[in-house]
Write an enzyme that holds these catalytic residues in place. Structure first.
Site, PDB file in Angstrom:
ATOM      1  N   ASP A   1     -60.187  93.647  54.661  1.00 33.59           N
ATOM      2  CA  ASP A   1     -59.698  93.755  53.296  1.00 33.59           C
ATOM      3  C   ASP A   1     -59.709  95.208  52.840  1.00 33.59           C
ATOM      4  O   ASP A   1     -60.648  95.954  53.130  1.00 33.59           O
ATOM      5  CB  ASP A   1     -60.579  92.914  52.363  1.00 33.59           C
TER       6      ASP A   1
ATOM      7  N   GLU B   1     -55.407  94.037  56.244  1.00 33.22           N
ATOM      8  CA  GLU B   1     -54.714  93.565  55.049  1.00 33.22           C
ATOM      9  C   GLU B   1     -54.167  94.772  54.301  1.00 33.22           C
ATOM     10  O   GLU B   1     -54.932  95.630  53.849  1.00 33.22           O
ATOM     11  CB  GLU B   1     -55.680  92.771  54.160  1.00 33.22           C
TER      12      GLU B   1
END
Length: 483
Positions: A195, A236
């Site tokens: 992330d 991501e």
């Protein structure tokens, strides 16, 4: 033991959104989605200080509100799992940062964080250096750290004030990264989602976003360590499509964040040309989405749609969507990202069952592995009550379902039919990951044909009529509409 990632549909859910906790999540999957869901991306389930889990205090335990690692591993016995690693930051409430505030240069974690006084030549950035940073704030990204000895320093903070950036160039942080990744593999992660990965490398004078070559070196180190454990990684990145495609060219799995808006554009306008162009260039090793825990990404379609068409789809989104308002994606509702629109995908399509199922059919025929967000799994409408309660724009798409609500939703035809499409996607051999896709768009239709060996499955979408057909070309059999 890590379960091998396979080619079945993956569910995205919080630990407490399909049922009250991890045990109830497993019950929901086993009871209603045994054949429809093959993988589960459990959004961050660690103790956290903010951002619905995305500001972890530690990765060494599961938040007891959700359950335990044993509960996570139980879900992983029958399905492959994806975990989140917030490689860019850690919670300000973590033991690492609190010890740093208490002991400053005597702290074992002093090298975890990026102090402005040490990072910037001269101790502070110039206006030009601040301007160069790819920012999520209207000023330089920092928080004032107040130490126990009475001194202060600015510490790098990209996102909320609880999410303190880590210095990934530090050997101490690299060791922390290794320990965390190994722990996730030990607890059954098949895929680890990185992330906010693109923000992790900082360089004075640079954009501090996807900084090369250091970002590639960081990614290669993580990938190499996890490959030895049989675990894949998924960076991501919400940005211009050329960045994820650059990852794909190096062999990494990526997200297709462009598909949601391009599909809406086709369904709204009846023109599938731009969607077809994207499908033709999409890599095979990607995860497709229509909905996630975040809003619909607009930046992801920049240069894939002409600007006038992007503006058009946004106007149509508010015109055709159900219970949608521009203010829900504004600062009034805590939205700091002007490139995202907050809505469920079902409501973006006016709570229209037929067009929603068509959108899912397009997603399932697209290259890659489809991910279905839990609200989308139940064709959920915008939750205005939760939105107004929290004043958090993204909560419009974060309704929590009890087991009773999940059971009740199984009676809805749209939920039943979506499950049929998911099971078809999981079982038909034409959907082999290494197979090919032929796609054409003309006269208000989009035609997609998935081929693998002698197998061929065709999807023909009639945008004007709001209907679609699926045919098994090898067997001469119509699979949709259902008889």
């Amino acid at each position: 033991m890590t379960r091998q990632r396979d080619n079945r549909v993956m569910l995205i859910t919080y630990a407490d959104s399909l049922g009250a906790d991890l045990k109830e999540l497993k019950t929901a999957l086993d009871t209603w989605y045994d054949k429809a869901v093959g993988g589960v991306h459990i959004l961050p389930f660690f103790p956290s200080g903010a951002d619905r889990g995305f500001s972890p205090k530690t990765y060494e335990s599961v938040d007891p509100v959700f359950g335990s690692f044993a509960d996570v591993e139980a879900i992983g016995k029958d399905r492959w799992l994806m975990f989140d690693f917030m490689v860019n930051h850690i919670s300000a409430q973590s033991a690492y940062y609190q010890d740093f505030l208490a002991r400053k240069d005597e702290s074992d974690w002093k090298d975890f964080f990026i102090r402005y006084s040490k990072f910037w030549p001269g101790g502070a950035p110039t206006p030009e250096q601040v301007e160069a940073i790819y920012k999520r704030k209207p000023r330089a990204p920092y928080i004032e750290a107040r130490f126990a000895d009475g001194t202060e320093d600015k510490v790098w903070c990209t996102f909320s004030e609880d999410q303190i950036d880590l210095d990934v160039s530090s050997p101490a942080v690299r060791a922390f990264i290794d320990r965390t990744l190994d722990g996730m593999a030990d607890h059954g992660a098949s895929v680890i989602r990185l992330d906010a990965f693109a923000y992790a490398v900082k360089k004075p004078g640079g954009s501090c976003f996807f900084e090369a070559p250091e970002i590639w070196e960081l990614l290669e180190g993580i990938e190499s360590r996890m490959a030895a454990r049989g675990v894949e990684i998924l960076p991501e990145i919400h940005e211009h499509y050329t960045i994820p495609l650059s990852l794909a060219r190096r062999g990494y799995w990526i997200y297709d964040f462009a598909l949601p808006v391009l599909t809406l554009h086709a369904l709204y306008t009846g023109n599938g040309t731009w969607l077809a162009n994207w499908l033709k260039m999409s890599p095979k090793h990607q995860y497709t989405t229509l909905d996630t825990h975040d809003g619909l990404g607009i930046v992801d379609v920049r240069d894939l749609l002409p600007q006038e068409e992007t503006d058009r789809v946004l106007d149509l989104l508010y015109e055709k969507g159900a219970n949608l308002n521009r203010k829900y994606s504004s600062e009034e509702y805590g939205n700091l990202d002007i490139y995202q629109v907050n809505t469920t995908y079902y409501s973006a399509l006016g709570n229209d069952d037929a067009r929603y199922l068509m959108a899912r059919a397009i997603q399932f025929f697209a290259p890659g592995i489809p991910q279905v967000y839990y609200v989308g799994l139940l064709a959920g409408e915008n939750d205005l009550e939760l939105l107004e309660k929290t004043r958090n724009g993204r909560d419009i798409n974060r309704h929590g379902y009890s087991l009773k609500e999940i059971e009740e939703n199984q009676k809805r035809p749209v939920v039943q039919n979506l499950k049929v499409l998911m099971e078809l996607r999981n079982t038909h051999p034409a959907f082999d990951l290494e197979g090919d896709l032929d796609v054409t768009a003309a006269d208000g239709h989009l035609c997609m044909i998935r081929r693998a060996g002698q197998e061929a499955l065709m999807l023909d979408c009639d945008f004007d009529g709001g209907t679609f057909v699926i045919e098994d070309l090898k067997r001469g059999e119509r699979l949709w509409p259902l008889k």
